[in-house]
Scaffold this active site. Structure first.
Site, mmCIF file in Angstrom:
data_model
loop_
_atom_site.group_PDB
_atom_site.id
_atom_site.type_symbol
_atom_site.label_atom_id
_atom_site.label_comp_id
_atom_site.label_asym_id
_atom_site.label_seq_id
_atom_site.Cartn_x
_atom_site.Cartn_y
_atom_site.Cartn_z
ATOM 1 C CG HIS A 89 -0.230 0.360 2.497
ATOM 2 N ND1 HIS A 89 0.485 -0.576 3.182
ATOM 3 C CD2 HIS A 89 -0.093 1.517 3.189
ATOM 4 C CE1 HIS A 89 1.021 -0.015 4.252
ATOM 5 N NE2 HIS A 89 0.696 1.251 4.279
HETATM 6 C C1 UD1 Z 1 -1.737 5.913 6.000
HETATM 7 C C2 UD1 Z 1 -0.372 6.305 6.549
HETATM 8 C C3 UD1 Z 1 0.583 5.146 6.378
HETATM 9 C C4 UD1 Z 1 0.041 3.880 6.967
HETATM 10 C C5 UD1 Z 1 -1.315 3.602 6.376
HETATM 11 C C6 UD1 Z 1 -1.922 2.358 6.974
HETATM 12 C C7 UD1 Z 1 0.115 8.701 6.306
HETATM 13 C C8 UD1 Z 1 0.981 9.671 5.580
HETATM 14 N N1 UD1 Z 1 0.190 7.436 5.841
HETATM 15 O O1 UD1 Z 1 -1.575 5.743 4.611
HETATM 16 O O2 UD1 Z 1 1.794 5.462 7.039
HETATM 17 O O3 UD1 Z 1 0.920 2.814 6.692
HETATM 18 O O4 UD1 Z 1 -2.164 4.721 6.627
HETATM 19 O O5 UD1 Z 1 -3.129 2.009 6.450
HETATM 20 O O6 UD1 Z 1 -0.558 9.057 7.225
HETATM 21 N N2 UD1 Z 1 -8.989 5.457 1.966
HETATM 22 C C9 UD1 Z 1 -10.232 4.901 1.972
HETATM 23 N N3 UD1 Z 1 -10.819 4.635 3.183
HETATM 24 C C10 UD1 Z 1 -10.212 4.924 4.357
HETATM 25 C C11 UD1 Z 1 -8.932 5.515 4.333
HETATM 26 C C12 UD1 Z 1 -8.331 5.775 3.134
HETATM 27 O O7 UD1 Z 1 -10.816 4.607 0.937
HETATM 28 O O8 UD1 Z 1 -10.796 4.649 5.417
HETATM 29 C C13 UD1 Z 1 -8.324 5.707 0.657
HETATM 30 C C14 UD1 Z 1 -8.591 7.079 0.108
HETATM 31 O O9 UD1 Z 1 -8.648 6.975 -1.276
HETATM 32 C C15 UD1 Z 1 -7.321 7.838 0.489
HETATM 33 C C16 UD1 Z 1 -6.255 6.742 0.390
HETATM 34 O O10 UD1 Z 1 -6.918 5.557 0.820
HETATM 35 O O11 UD1 Z 1 -7.085 8.915 -0.335
HETATM 36 C C17 UD1 Z 1 -5.051 6.990 1.260
HETATM 37 O O12 UD1 Z 1 -5.438 7.230 2.627
HETATM 38 P P1 UD1 Z 1 -4.497 8.124 3.577
HETATM 39 O O13 UD1 Z 1 -5.021 8.148 4.937
HETATM 40 O O14 UD1 Z 1 -4.195 9.406 2.909
HETATM 41 O O15 UD1 Z 1 -3.105 7.339 3.572
HETATM 42 P P2 UD1 Z 1 -2.821 5.767 3.622
HETATM 43 O O16 UD1 Z 1 -2.288 5.359 2.308
HETATM 44 O O17 UD1 Z 1 -3.968 5.017 4.198
#
Ligand code: UD1
Length: 358
Positions: A205
């Site tokens: 991821h």
């Molecule tokens: C975040 C953390 C990462 C961690 C990961 C674990 C940061 C910079 N990164 O990354 O260190 O390893 O979490 O999971 O904080 N999304 C959903 N549903 C959700 C959450 C996210 O669909 O409940 C999707 C959205 O499209 C979003 C993307 O995932 O834009 C990324 O989510 P985000 O919280 O920005 O970062 P992660 O990649 O989850």
């Protein structure tokens, strides 16, 4: 001084780290508030963890959701400032290295509230990782720095952090693992996918791996080659879902996608796996304690103790298939020793330091 401790969590890896600290402070009778930024909001990225870990429901969910780093962090800064000004905590505790961690530390420092950082001092020295920026800045802003391993202490010392602010406490995420290990259960997924006795778990991821199709392609090829050797289960993080599906990876008959799994199901699967392939941080630590070989698809790790003491090894798409062969045929035995203080009592050690600082 209010004696109030305010915990800020927001993303999936925060929850198993906060749970033992909250439980230990509860035993001390400390007044606590649990704030969820809403960085992760899907039921299977957040709610299931609260249930599995027995965490109290958040007192407040700020509902910031997803966005660019700037947009997401800005929304958190505004909402957290309002919250801290209203609640006036004596100490804000932040966990790990996600955007919620950085935002809370920054707001607290600016309004003169002390910050404690759980999992301080980890360094990948890879400035292209958003988490590395979050780690370094959060540590710089923190008053109490709780470290999981000796290498973290050395990094903080080199950065000029006063030794009396640094506490080697062990690993609270491992407290959670040891507490719940008897309840790990991957059987539903094993049955639904019809997995044989021997299978691998994979997770992918990290932005550096899944956001850029050119970087993803060799990883997909390598994972398909792992699938030629044994069944692979890959719970798909929403971040990489579209690209992974488009890559054709899951057209391989032995590479199986699942929805993101809860804590107990995921670690049940990991505990029963022959090996794990991952780009996660926390899974490197969990496999170390569970004695499951871990092949980490990254050029570096902020958790070197999982290599020196644990079962972890850094791999490239090119070296991955050969290393899987070595694990399967026993020519690369994977030794392991649980790192010092990863013993189930980190939450209590953190609580003792917090209480003596309130
Ligand atoms: C975040 C953390 C990462 C961690 C990961 C674990 C940061 C910079 N990164 O990354 O260190 O390893 O979490 O999971 O904080 N999304 C959903 N549903 C959700 C959450 C996210 O669909 O409940 C999707 C959205 O499209 C979003 C993307 O995932 O834009 C990324 O989510 P985000 O919280 O920005 O970062 P992660 O990649 O989850």
């Amino acid at each position: 001084m209010s004696g109030l401790v305010l915990h800020v969590t927001g993303a999936r890896p925060n929850f198993p780290k906060a749970a033992p600290v909250i439980a230990a402070l509860e035993k001390h009778g400390v007044r606590q508030l649990l704030v969820h930024t809403g960085q992760h909001y899907d039921a299977n990225m957040s709610d299931v963890f609260f249930r599995d870990l027995g965490l109290p429901a958040p007192d407040l969910n700020l509902g910031v959701g997803s966005g660019s780093h700037a947009a997401q962090t800005a929304a958190m800064l505004t909402a957290l400032e309002e919250t801290f000004l209203a609640e006036r905590p004596d100490l804000v505790l932040v966990y790990g290295d996600v955007n919620s961690t950085l935002a809370a530390a920054l707001v607290a420092a600016k309004i003169g509230v002390r910050v404690g950082h759980v999992e301080a001092g980890l360094r990948s020295f890879d400035w292209s990782m958003p988490e590395e920026v979050n780690r370094v800045v959060t540590d710089r802003l923190s008053d109490l720095l709780f470290a999981t391993s000796a290498d973290a202490i050395a990094h903080l010392a080199r950065e000029g952090v006063a030794p009396e602010r640094i506490h080697l406490v062990g690993n609270p995420m491992i407290d959670t693992l040891l507490r719940l290990r008897d309840r790990f259960d991957g059987s539903r997924v094993v049955a639904e996918l019809g997995l044989p006795q021997e299978y691998a778990v994979a997770t992918l991821h990290r932005p550096g791996n899944v956001d850029d199709p050119a970087a993803l392609e060799p990883l997909v090829t390598a994972l398909r080659e792992v699938g030629d050797r044994l069944d692979v289960v890959l719970p798909v993080h929403p971040r990489g879902r579209a690209r992974l599906e488009a890559s054709g990876l899951f057209e391989h008959p032995r590479v199986h996608a699942t929805e993101p799994l809860g804590y107990l199901e995921f670690l049940g699967l990991v505990e029963g796996a022959r090996l794990v392939v991952t780009d996660s941080g926390g899974i490197q630590e969990e496999t170390t304690v569970l004695a499951v070989p871990c092949l980490t698809l990254r050029p570096n790790t902020e958790r070197p103790v999982t290599i020196t003491d644990g079962t972890n090894r850094l791999v490239t798409p090119e070296t991955l298939p050969g290393l899987v062969d070595g694990i399967l045929d026993g020519t690369r035995p994977v030794g392991h020793r649980v790192p010092p203080l990863w013993d189930g009592s980190a939450g209590e050690r953190i609580a003792d330091v917090v209480v003596s600082n309130l």
